[in-house]
Write a protein that holds these residues in place. Structure first.
Motif, PDB file in Angstrom:
ATOM      1  N   PRO A 278      14.906  23.145  47.343  1.00  0.00           N
ATOM      2  CA  PRO A 278      14.097  22.051  46.803  1.00  0.00           C
ATOM      3  C   PRO A 278      12.607  22.367  46.739  1.00  0.00           C
ATOM      4  CG  PRO A 278      15.714  21.201  48.339  1.00  0.00           C
ATOM      5  CD  PRO A 278      15.791  22.691  48.438  1.00  0.00           C
ATOM      6  N   ALA A 279      12.105  23.120  47.713  1.00  0.00           N
ATOM      7  CA  ALA A 279      10.684  23.473  47.696  1.00  0.00           C
ATOM      8  C   ALA A 279      10.347  24.330  46.484  1.00  0.00           C
ATOM      9  CB  ALA A 279      10.300  24.200  48.983  1.00  0.00           C
ATOM     10  N   VAL A 280      11.206  25.297  46.156  1.00  0.00           N
ATOM     11  CA  VAL A 280      10.969  26.156  44.988  1.00  0.00           C
ATOM     12  C   VAL A 280      10.973  25.322  43.709  1.00  0.00           C
ATOM     13  CG1 VAL A 280      11.925  28.040  43.596  1.00  0.00           C
ATOM     14  CG2 VAL A 280      11.870  28.235  46.089  1.00  0.00           C
ATOM     15  N   VAL A 281      11.924  24.407  43.591  1.00  0.00           N
ATOM     16  CA  VAL A 281      12.037  23.588  42.378  1.00  0.00           C
ATOM     17  C   VAL A 281      10.846  22.633  42.254  1.00  0.00           C
ATOM     18  CG1 VAL A 281      13.407  21.834  41.210  1.00  0.00           C
ATOM     19  CG2 VAL A 281      14.543  23.757  42.318  1.00  0.00           C
ATOM     20  N   LEU A 282      10.491  21.961  43.334  1.00  0.00           N
ATOM     21  CA  LEU A 282       9.379  21.015  43.275  1.00  0.00           C
ATOM     22  C   LEU A 282       8.048  21.741  43.054  1.00  0.00           C
ATOM     23  CD1 LEU A 282      10.447  18.531  46.095  1.00  0.00           C
ATOM     24  CD2 LEU A 282      10.533  18.155  43.616  1.00  0.00           C
ATOM     25  N   ASN A 283       7.940  22.947  43.577  1.00  0.00           N
ATOM     26  CA  ASN A 283       6.741  23.733  43.321  1.00  0.00           C
ATOM     27  C   ASN A 283       6.660  24.120  41.839  1.00  0.00           C
ATOM     28  OD1 ASN A 283       4.418  25.197  44.632  1.00  0.00           O
ATOM     29  ND2 ASN A 283       5.432  26.963  43.701  1.00  0.00           N
ATOM     30  N   LEU A 284       7.808  24.441  41.238  1.00  0.00           N
ATOM     31  CA  LEU A 284       7.851  24.732  39.809  1.00  0.00           C
ATOM     32  C   LEU A 284       7.402  23.516  38.998  1.00  0.00           C
ATOM     33  CD1 LEU A 284      10.722  26.557  37.941  1.00  0.00           C
ATOM     34  CD2 LEU A 284       9.857  24.402  37.067  1.00  0.00           C
ATOM     35  N   SER A 287       3.645  23.063  39.084  1.00  0.00           N
ATOM     36  CA  SER A 287       2.954  23.992  38.189  1.00  0.00           C
ATOM     37  C   SER A 287       3.093  23.558  36.738  1.00  0.00           C
ATOM     38  CB  SER A 287       3.514  25.405  38.361  1.00  0.00           C
ATOM     39  OG  SER A 287       3.250  25.891  39.657  1.00  0.00           O
ATOM     40  N   PHE A 288       4.236  22.998  36.400  1.00  0.00           N
ATOM     41  CA  PHE A 288       4.440  22.421  35.072  1.00  0.00           C
ATOM     42  C   PHE A 288       3.351  21.391  34.784  1.00  0.00           C
ATOM     43  CE2 PHE A 288       5.938  19.307  32.131  1.00  0.00           C
ATOM     44  CZ  PHE A 288       6.869  19.894  31.288  1.00  0.00           C
ATOM     45  N   GLY A 289       3.141  20.493  35.741  1.00  0.00           N
ATOM     46  CA  GLY A 289       2.143  19.448  35.538  1.00  0.00           C
ATOM     47  C   GLY A 289       0.730  19.978  35.445  1.00  0.00           C
ATOM     48  N   MET A 290       0.405  20.967  36.263  1.00  0.00           N
ATOM     49  CA  MET A 290      -0.953  21.505  36.282  1.00  0.00           C
ATOM     50  C   MET A 290      -1.285  22.216  34.975  1.00  0.00           C
ATOM     51  SD  MET A 290      -3.735  21.961  38.153  1.00  0.00           S
ATOM     52  CE  MET A 290      -3.468  22.123  39.923  1.00  0.00           C
ATOM     53  N   MET A 291      -0.446  23.150  34.561  1.00  0.00           N
ATOM     54  CA  MET A 291      -0.750  23.947  33.379  1.00  0.00           C
ATOM     55  C   MET A 291      -0.548  23.156  32.093  1.00  0.00           C
ATOM     56  SD  MET A 291      -1.940  26.595  34.664  1.00  0.00           S
ATOM     57  CE  MET A 291      -2.178  27.487  33.132  1.00  0.00           C
ATOM     58  N   GLY A 292       0.359  22.186  32.114  1.00  0.00           N
ATOM     59  CA  GLY A 292       0.553  21.358  30.928  1.00  0.00           C
ATOM     60  C   GLY A 292      -0.696  20.590  30.555  1.00  0.00           C
ATOM     61  N   SER A 293      -1.441  20.122  31.530  1.00  0.00           N
ATOM     62  CA  SER A 293      -2.688  19.401  31.246  1.00  0.00           C
ATOM     63  C   SER A 293      -3.789  20.337  30.795  1.00  0.00           C
ATOM     64  CB  SER A 293      -3.139  18.623  32.485  1.00  0.00           C
ATOM     65  OG  SER A 293      -3.554  19.504  33.513  1.00  0.00           O
ATOM     66  N   PHE A 413       6.957  30.369  35.889  1.00  0.00           N
ATOM     67  CA  PHE A 413       7.861  29.704  34.953  1.00  0.00           C
ATOM     68  C   PHE A 413       7.406  28.266  34.700  1.00  0.00           C
ATOM     69  CE2 PHE A 413      11.378  32.815  35.934  1.00  0.00           C
ATOM     70  CZ  PHE A 413      11.560  33.212  34.625  1.00  0.00           C
ATOM     71  N   GLY A 414       7.084  27.555  35.770  1.00  0.00           N
ATOM     72  CA  GLY A 414       6.689  26.163  35.618  1.00  0.00           C
ATOM     73  C   GLY A 414       5.450  26.005  34.763  1.00  0.00           C
ATOM     74  N   GLY A 415       4.457  26.871  34.990  1.00  0.00           N
ATOM     75  CA  GLY A 415       3.236  26.790  34.200  1.00  0.00           C
ATOM     76  C   GLY A 415       3.488  27.065  32.732  1.00  0.00           C
ATOM     77  N   ALA A 416       4.264  28.104  32.442  1.00  0.00           N
ATOM     78  CA  ALA A 416       4.576  28.423  31.047  1.00  0.00           C
ATOM     79  C   ALA A 416       5.392  27.310  30.397  1.00  0.00           C
ATOM     80  CB  ALA A 416       5.329  29.753  30.974  1.00  0.00           C
ATOM     81  N   LEU A 417       6.337  26.733  31.160  1.00  0.00           N
ATOM     82  CA  LEU A 417       7.164  25.652  30.631  1.00  0.00           C
ATOM     83  C   LEU A 417       6.317  24.401  30.366  1.00  0.00           C
ATOM     84  CD1 LEU A 417      10.109  24.927  29.947  1.00  0.00           C
ATOM     85  CD2 LEU A 417      10.346  24.078  32.302  1.00  0.00           C
ATOM     86  N   GLY A 418       5.379  24.108  31.256  1.00  0.00           N
ATOM     87  CA  GLY A 418       4.512  22.952  31.059  1.00  0.00           C
ATOM     88  C   GLY A 418       3.694  23.067  29.790  1.00  0.00           C
ATOM     89  N   MET A 419       3.124  24.252  29.560  1.00  0.00           N
ATOM     90  CA  MET A 419       2.339  24.448  28.339  1.00  0.00           C
ATOM     91  C   MET A 419       3.229  24.368  27.106  1.00  0.00           C
ATOM     92  SD  MET A 419      -0.380  27.411  29.443  1.00  0.00           S
ATOM     93  CE  MET A 419      -1.389  27.150  27.984  1.00  0.00           C
ATOM     94  N   ALA A 420       4.462  24.894  27.204  1.00  0.00           N
ATOM     95  CA  ALA A 420       5.364  24.876  26.049  1.00  0.00           C
ATOM     96  C   ALA A 420       5.803  23.457  25.709  1.00  0.00           C
ATOM     97  CB  ALA A 420       6.576  25.758  26.320  1.00  0.00           C
TER      98      ALA A 420
END
Length: 499
Positions: A278-284, A287-293, A413-420
């Motif tokens: 869960p920590a890995v997933v929630l951390n992802l 990062s989605f939220g941070m880079m998406g903005s 992955f999360g950062g790239a996914l957020g931007m995408a």
């Protein structure tokens, strides 16, 4: 006393002293520089273009090769550090990072600069998991480890923001190569002080290194990250969808290899630690939220408000003030007895509120956007610090490098996914809002509209309105996602606490 090839860690629960905290300060220097190198070319690229005259493709590789190599090698380097020693790998990486910085600073061709940036990515991939793994082995007292990881999270986040500002200042007064030379003093300091202050640690029974997993891991990571990074600007072209699909197929092969190999690169046993998965997933997700903005706010400051690149970067530093307090606050709350599930839930809820504020922004709302960025990033840093601490605490000390590399790969992955995802939502709304009579480049991007705005009356204002509408829509989507993550964190982390 053990020599540098043996495992030397603090006994479980022993409180760290001045030596360990001083060593942490030394570790923060390479971490800061590695995170800064993600954004350090923002202002240097015009001068590089004038000097080296790269083609359009070469310019893209100068920008992207660092992040691609970094993401592709994180798991390999984390596992390698567990086997040969994290300090040894850290010092080798610092040497490579310093040499690559020198090569990049004095590159006389685009090809040389691309090669130097790739070598910087190799060095960065050794430094990031090694720093976290060493923190895990130096700080075995849970309270002290939480504070150290909070500092790590804050420095990592601040580095990305500082990179662009530092590059703007250096390019203003020196030549473009100076943005790379700033790495040398910190790496030299690490090489001098590291052997004296940092303990060596590794897995005492690592088994054989699983070489087939190296190309499998890179084939899994690189196509997915590449496709996700290109989609926000280029759209969902078939080639990018194919790239992501190929990467996911290799990811399935990589997972199968880890489950069946006698000595896997990433042991599946890591995910049996309480809370690690869960920590890995929630951390992802964080990062989605941070880079998406970030995809929107940097364009908003420059293209909507009309700030210069350096002005935009300097204004963007303001949200860093509350960010610096977020991780220590989260750590203090947990140590005072507040359930971690509540703190992480509050972090996600705070970040969702930040997106909510961003959804209210108009075309002249600089202070509202900066406030939204500060609130959003503060909530995200609260989550990252706690999820990193949870994951590293759940991982055995002998696998600290692998655990850290998984967290950081997930964040990539999360950062790239957020931007995408959020970038695609914003772009689709922008194109929907633009009048059909606008020139084709103007209907594609805000930059394209501003490039031809002098030929079409009212086009610039319409494009800025359309971009802001797209940002609002993406912000609403981000707020919904993070609100859902808050609920998921509350339920998941409470179950882990109850076990």
């Amino acid at each position: 006393m053990t020599n540098s090839t043996c495992t030397t860690v603090n006994p479980a629960g022993r409180r760290a002293g001045r030596r360990e905290w001083t060593a942490l300060g030394v570790l923060m220097l390479p971490l800061l520089l590695v995170s800064m190198d993600v954004s350090v070319l923002y202002f240097a690229i015009p001068a590089i273009n004038a000097d080296l005259e790269p083609s359009g493709t070469q310019q893209l590789w100068i920008f992207d090769i660092y992040a691609f190599v970094l993401a592709g090698l994180l798991m390999t380097m984390g596992s390698l550090g567990d086997r040969i020693g994290r300090r040894r790998l850290l010092l080798a990486g610092a040497t490579a990072f310093g040499a690559a910085s020198l090569l990049a600073a004095y590159a006389d061709s685009a090809e040389t600069l691309i090669a130097a940036r790739a070598l910087l990515g190799v060095g960065g991939a050794t430094l990031m998991p090694s720093t976290m793994a060493l923190i895990r082995t130096m700080f075995t007292d849970p309270a002290q480890r939480a504070k150290a990881i909070g500092l790590w999270s804050g420095v990592m986040t601040a580095g990305v923001a500082l990179g662009s500002v530092m590059s703007g200042i250096l390019v203003e007064y020196f030549w473009w190569g100076s943005v790379f030379l700033v790495n040398l003093p910190a790496m030299a300091l690490l090489l001098v002080l590291g052997p004296a202050l940092l303990p060596e640690s590794k897995d005492p029974r690592p088994g054989r290194f699983d070489w087939p997993s190296v190309p499998l891991s890179m084939a899994a990571v690189l196509p997915v990250v590449y496709g996700l990074k290109e989609i926000p600007s280029e759209g969902w072209h078939a080639s990018y969808v194919v790239s992501i699909t190929v990467g996911l197929l290799f990811a399935a092969l990589f997972v199968h290899r880890q489950r069946t190999a006698a000595d896997p690169m990433i042991s599946p046993a890591l995910f049996r630690g309480p809370g690690f998965g869960p920590a890995v997933v929630l951390n992802l997700v964080s990062s989605f939220g941070m880079m998406g903005s970030a995809f929107f706010t940097t364009q908003y400051l420059q293209s909507v408000l009309g700030k210069s690149a350096l002005e935009a970067a300097l204004w963007a530093l303001l949200p860093s003030v509350p960010i610096g307090m977020a991780a220590p606050l989260a750590t203090a709350l947990v140590q005072k007895g507040v359930d971690r599930a509540y703190v992480v839930t509050a972090g996600f809820a705070t970040a969702a509120a930040g997106y909510g504020l961003l959804a209210l922004a108009g075309t002249d709302s600089m202070w509202l956007v900066l406030t939204a960025c500060g609130v959003l990033a503060s909530g995200i840093v609260m989550v990252i610090s706690q999820m990193t601490d949870l994951a590293m605490g759940a991982a055995p000390a002998e696998r600290a490098g692998s655990a850290s590399s998984l967290l950081e790969t997930g964040a990539e992955f999360g950062g790239a996914l957020g931007m995408a995802v959020l970038g695609s939502i914003g772009t689709a709304l922008y194109r929907h809002e633009m009048p059909s009579s606008a020139p084709a480049p103007a209907r594609e991007t805000l930059g394209g509209a501003l490039a031809v705005a002098d030929r079409v009356p009212g086009l610039a204002a319409a494009a800025r309105e359309a971009f802001t509408s797209g940002m609002q829509g993406a912000a609403i989507a981000g707020a919904v996602l993070l609100a859902g993550a808050a609920v998921a964190a509350a339920l998941t982390l409470r179950r882990i606490h109850a076990k």
